[in-house]
Design a protein around this motif. Structure first.
Motif, PDB file in Angstrom:
ATOM      1  N   VAL A   1     -24.184 -45.423  -5.496  1.00  0.00           N
ATOM      2  CA  VAL A   1     -24.074 -45.780  -4.507  1.00  0.00           C
ATOM      3  C   VAL A   1     -24.053 -45.105  -3.542  1.00  0.00           C
ATOM      4  O   VAL A   1     -23.753 -44.344  -3.485  1.00  0.00           O
ATOM      5  CB  VAL A   1     -23.675 -47.181  -3.918  1.00  0.00           C
ATOM      6  CG1 VAL A   1     -23.611 -48.409  -4.885  1.00  0.00           C
ATOM      7  CG2 VAL A   1     -21.840 -46.972  -4.068  1.00  0.00           C
ATOM      8  N   ASP A   2     -24.177 -45.162  -2.398  1.00  0.00           N
ATOM      9  CA  ASP A   2     -24.237 -43.959  -1.287  1.00  0.00           C
ATOM     10  C   ASP A   2     -22.854 -43.927  -0.172  1.00  0.00           C
ATOM     11  O   ASP A   2     -22.474 -42.886  -0.251  1.00  0.00           O
ATOM     12  CB  ASP A   2     -25.624 -43.360  -0.148  1.00  0.00           C
ATOM     13  CG  ASP A   2     -26.784 -43.101  -1.005  1.00  0.00           C
ATOM     14  OD1 ASP A   2     -26.735 -42.127  -1.377  1.00  0.00           O
ATOM     15  OD2 ASP A   2     -27.711 -43.954  -1.056  1.00  0.00           O
ATOM     16  N   GLY A   3     -22.581 -45.292  -0.138  1.00  0.00           N
ATOM     17  CA  GLY A   3     -21.161 -45.282   0.354  1.00  0.00           C
ATOM     18  C   GLY A   3     -20.648 -46.697   0.306  1.00  0.00           C
ATOM     19  O   GLY A   3     -20.994 -47.172   0.016  1.00  0.00           O
ATOM     20  N   PHE A   4     -19.713 -47.076   0.697  1.00  0.00           N
ATOM     21  CA  PHE A   4     -18.752 -47.771   0.997  1.00  0.00           C
ATOM     22  C   PHE A   4     -17.568 -48.107   1.625  1.00  0.00           C
ATOM     23  O   PHE A   4     -17.254 -47.057   2.420  1.00  0.00           O
ATOM     24  CB  PHE A   4     -17.917 -48.502  -1.033  1.00  0.00           C
ATOM     25  CG  PHE A   4     -17.123 -49.298  -1.264  1.00  0.00           C
ATOM     26  CD1 PHE A   4     -17.111 -50.018  -1.740  1.00  0.00           C
ATOM     27  CD2 PHE A   4     -15.459 -48.926  -0.796  1.00  0.00           C
ATOM     28  CE1 PHE A   4     -16.842 -51.189  -1.538  1.00  0.00           C
ATOM     29  CE2 PHE A   4     -14.429 -49.787  -1.166  1.00  0.00           C
ATOM     30  CZ  PHE A   4     -15.179 -51.221  -0.891  1.00  0.00           C
TER      31      PHE A   4
ATOM     32  N   ASN B   1     -20.582 -39.284   1.385  1.00  0.00           N
ATOM     33  CA  ASN B   1     -20.603 -37.733   0.913  1.00  0.00           C
ATOM     34  C   ASN B   1     -20.260 -37.549   3.310  1.00  0.00           C
ATOM     35  O   ASN B   1     -20.047 -39.007   3.611  1.00  0.00           O
ATOM     36  CB  ASN B   1     -21.888 -37.546   0.499  1.00  0.00           C
ATOM     37  CG  ASN B   1     -23.126 -37.809   1.861  1.00  0.00           C
ATOM     38  OD1 ASN B   1     -23.436 -37.447   2.929  1.00  0.00           O
ATOM     39  ND2 ASN B   1     -24.157 -38.358   1.216  1.00  0.00           N
ATOM     40  N   THR B   2     -19.918 -36.096   3.135  1.00  0.00           N
ATOM     41  CA  THR B   2     -19.505 -36.074   4.431  1.00  0.00           C
ATOM     42  C   THR B   2     -20.784 -36.630   5.659  1.00  0.00           C
ATOM     43  O   THR B   2     -20.415 -36.631   6.684  1.00  0.00           O
ATOM     44  CB  THR B   2     -18.811 -34.233   4.617  1.00  0.00           C
ATOM     45  OG1 THR B   2     -21.061 -33.595   4.300  1.00  0.00           O
ATOM     46  CG2 THR B   2     -18.254 -34.545   3.248  1.00  0.00           C
ATOM     47  N   LYS B   3     -21.716 -35.966   5.194  1.00  0.00           N
ATOM     48  CA  LYS B   3     -23.265 -36.274   6.833  1.00  0.00           C
ATOM     49  C   LYS B   3     -23.262 -37.860   6.545  1.00  0.00           C
ATOM     50  O   LYS B   3     -23.269 -38.193   7.698  1.00  0.00           O
ATOM     51  CB  LYS B   3     -24.013 -35.816   6.134  1.00  0.00           C
ATOM     52  CG  LYS B   3     -23.769 -33.867   5.990  1.00  0.00           C
ATOM     53  CD  LYS B   3     -25.301 -33.211   5.802  1.00  0.00           C
ATOM     54  CE  LYS B   3     -25.024 -31.835   5.807  1.00  0.00           C
ATOM     55  NZ  LYS B   3     -26.079 -31.188   5.280  1.00  0.00           N
TER      56      LYS B   3
ATOM     57  N   GLY C   1     -16.482 -36.598  -1.830  1.00  0.00           N
ATOM     58  CA  GLY C   1     -16.960 -37.213  -0.964  1.00  0.00           C
ATOM     59  C   GLY C   1     -15.415 -37.547   0.587  1.00  0.00           C
ATOM     60  O   GLY C   1     -15.042 -36.594   0.109  1.00  0.00           O
ATOM     61  N   LEU C   2     -15.706 -38.121   1.450  1.00  0.00           N
ATOM     62  CA  LEU C   2     -14.356 -38.481   2.056  1.00  0.00           C
ATOM     63  C   LEU C   2     -14.212 -40.010   1.591  1.00  0.00           C
ATOM     64  O   LEU C   2     -15.234 -41.276   1.438  1.00  0.00           O
ATOM     65  CB  LEU C   2     -15.183 -38.283   3.934  1.00  0.00           C
ATOM     66  CG  LEU C   2     -15.250 -37.254   3.879  1.00  0.00           C
ATOM     67  CD1 LEU C   2     -15.757 -37.095   5.603  1.00  0.00           C
ATOM     68  CD2 LEU C   2     -14.367 -35.610   3.929  1.00  0.00           C
TER      69      LEU C   2
ATOM     70  N   VAL D   1     -20.937 -37.297  -5.009  1.00  0.00           N
ATOM     71  CA  VAL D   1     -21.304 -38.684  -4.696  1.00  0.00           C
ATOM     72  C   VAL D   1     -22.642 -37.680  -4.433  1.00  0.00           C
ATOM     73  O   VAL D   1     -23.276 -36.639  -4.367  1.00  0.00           O
ATOM     74  CB  VAL D   1     -20.760 -38.261  -3.359  1.00  0.00           C
ATOM     75  CG1 VAL D   1     -19.041 -38.741  -3.229  1.00  0.00           C
ATOM     76  CG2 VAL D   1     -20.237 -36.940  -2.800  1.00  0.00           C
ATOM     77  N   SER D   2     -23.650 -38.809  -3.156  1.00  0.00           N
ATOM     78  CA  SER D   2     -24.658 -38.677  -3.578  1.00  0.00           C
ATOM     79  C   SER D   2     -25.402 -37.523  -2.465  1.00  0.00           C
ATOM     80  O   SER D   2     -24.293 -37.282  -1.487  1.00  0.00           O
ATOM     81  CB  SER D   2     -25.163 -39.627  -2.722  1.00  0.00           C
ATOM     82  OG  SER D   2     -25.350 -40.366  -1.772  1.00  0.00           O
ATOM     83  N   GLU D   3     -26.630 -37.294  -1.555  1.00  0.00           N
ATOM     84  CA  GLU D   3     -26.356 -36.198  -1.088  1.00  0.00           C
ATOM     85  C   GLU D   3     -27.457 -36.858   0.245  1.00  0.00           C
ATOM     86  O   GLU D   3     -27.985 -36.305   0.897  1.00  0.00           O
ATOM     87  CB  GLU D   3     -27.770 -35.089  -1.416  1.00  0.00           C
ATOM     88  CG  GLU D   3     -27.127 -34.434  -2.311  1.00  0.00           C
ATOM     89  CD  GLU D   3     -27.815 -33.007  -3.277  1.00  0.00           C
ATOM     90  OE1 GLU D   3     -28.289 -33.371  -2.465  1.00  0.00           O
ATOM     91  OE2 GLU D   3     -27.329 -32.577  -3.744  1.00  0.00           O
TER      92      GLU D   3
END
Length: 266
Positions: free
Chosen positions: A199-202, A245-247, A224-225, A141-143
């Motif tokens: 992509v960073d999230g969904f 990702n977690t953050k 990721g989560l 996953v991305s940072e």
């Protein structure tokens, strides 16, 4: 590679090849309406049959939950969760964003996953505890740490509009606090793209188990989560899923918590 993932990969690729070969005769296909803006073509059914035949070649007693043919009643600890063509509307319009999604559940836990994009010949895979891969190369996953500059993916309501106000509220907040939001029309690929860092999230409401079972595992194995809107593991039942990702996940969860009523955050 685990034998069950090998079978999932073989089945996904065979179905994907059939789907691509069918693109040339879209105008000749029989298309049914399952509901408002909800379509199924003979290609969906044929691809599903190819997948099930591939599985049955190796395991005649495993359970199967498939979008078009439903749930078998076999007595087995293993269940295959199948979406033979995620993005049927895209396929019917020759919009190249659709995929085959196959997850393998063992004793109630998703253990293996394969998502195949036949238009790009991209195979996303994961086995629990072994990482996530795209065409045999490990993916992560991305940072991206904050919503600022992040690129999110989502899916719009298209047949059930009972939750549209809550969805639009979340969309408005994400639109005004990120670099952009994309709606491409295949939840399976959206999840795969989170896993690959494209992509960073969904987030999306009201999906089916076959839409997200494989993708959720691939995201997790990519670091990721993937949870329901309450941060739990009920997304296969509720259909509501959020991943990053977690953050970045923490910021997304705050937005969902503020914009989606508690009764919809199942």
């Amino acid at each position: 590679m685990h034998p069950l993932l090998n079978i999932a990969t073989e089945a996904a690729r065979a179905a994907g090849n059939h789907i691509i070969n069918s693109l040339e005769k879209i105008d000749q296909l029989n298309i049914e309406h399952k509901g408002k803006n909800d379509y199924v073509s003979e290609v969906d059914k044929q691809a599903e049959s190819i997948i099930i035949k591939t599985i049955r070649k190796y395991h005649s007693n495993h359970q199967i939950l498939a979008e078009e043919s439903g749930q078998t009643s076999n007595q087995s600890d293993v269940r295959w969760i199948i979406d033979p063509l995620d993005g049927t509307t895209n396929f019917l319009h020759q919009f190249p964003q659709f995929a085959v999604s196959i997850a393998v559940e063992v004793k109630g836990k998703i253990e293996h996953a394969a998502i195949y994009d036949p238009t790009r010949d991209e195979m996303f895979q994961a086995t629990r505890g072994s990482g996530a891969f795209l065409n045999n190369f490990r993916i992560r996953v991305s940072e991206q740490k904050t919503l600022d500059n992040s690129l999110l993916a989502t899916g719009f309501p298209y047949h059930d509009f009972s939750y549209i106000d809550a969805y639009l509220s979340s969309l408005k907040t994400f639109m005004t606090s990120t670099a952009g939001v994309r709606r491409a029309g295949s939840a399976a690929l959206d999840l795969a793209y989170v896993a690959a860092g494209r992509v960073d999230g969904f987030w999306e409401f009201n999906l089916k188990p076959w839409d997200i079972a494989a993708g959720a595992l691939i995201v997790k194995e990519a670091g990721g989560l993937a949870t329901d809107f309450n941060g739990g593991e009920n997304f296969l039942n509720s259909g509501n899923i959020m991943c990053a990702n977690t953050k970045l996940y923490k910021e997304m969860a705050q937005v969902i918590g503020k914009t989606v009523p508690a009764e919809l955050r199942r």
